[in-house]
Design a protein around this motif. Sequence first.
Motif: not given
Length: 317
Positions: A236-252, A282-284
Amino acid sequence: MTVLIISGDADPTTNRIVHELDKRSTPVFRCDVGWFPAGLALDAVLDGSRWRGSLGTPHRAVRLEDLRSVLFRGPTGFTFEAGLSPVELRHVRLEARLGLGGVLTSLPVLWCNHPARQADAGYKPLQLAIAAQCGFLVPATMVTNDPEAVLRFTASVPHVVSKVLGVNRIDDGAVVRIAYTRFLETSDLVDLEGVRTTAHLFQEWLEKSYEVRVVAVGSALFTVAIHAHSAASRIDWRSDYEALSYSVVDLPKEVAASIRRFLEAFGLAFAAFDFVVTTDGRWHFLEANPAGQYGWLEDVVDVPISAAVADFLAGAT
């Protein structure tokens, strides 16, 4: 023409949108239904097929007929004077909801989102069913209060997590409890009697490459990948914001098409969609929050979401 904003005082996302509207010199009237009745007054008369009148605080007011659009984002509950009995509280709360809520929701203006549509979209089981109908891939999911059903589900699905059906924050006086997504271990299946207390959601765990939040504003779609770098954030990425990185990606294109079908099915102008992208690409679909937060994404990547919401409300798009 004025934008009416109905939101709690502490919502940082609303503050961003108000700032963008101010930059556009668009008049804003911001209030919280939690101010009603002591700090918020309604004066409405039915004129033909629409309500006319005013909504006001002790400091300012706005005419209902001068509203161009409404931003509805998680207002707090009504506040009534002390000393009312439980029976009286139930009565005045219902009257306030039907009176103030009834007038506001009848206004023929642009909504982001209409409270009734937002309430419909709050039912996660309904979301998942509509998502599948719209063409999304949806993980195997069970909702139950039966321990035997949980055992049956976990026997047929290799890896399972438990999630809350609603808001994951529980305020218990001075203590705030957060219910994050939880991986179901073999030891958890020994005693499942607690499942009988209420409805629970159990879902297939998908091995992911990363997760994605897609924020939809009208026809605009903003897509940000969320990369987890700790064991806790991978569940659950909400449990550890310090361990996250982000990037803009293309949307299929097929995911974008399904998002637009989903928005149309619920009648939503705004929603924050969460996806898991598995190792096979695959996107779920996981869920769509019709009042989801996104402000921290604007701080780390170039996604002008607040500007898009302001343009939508101001009638620029």
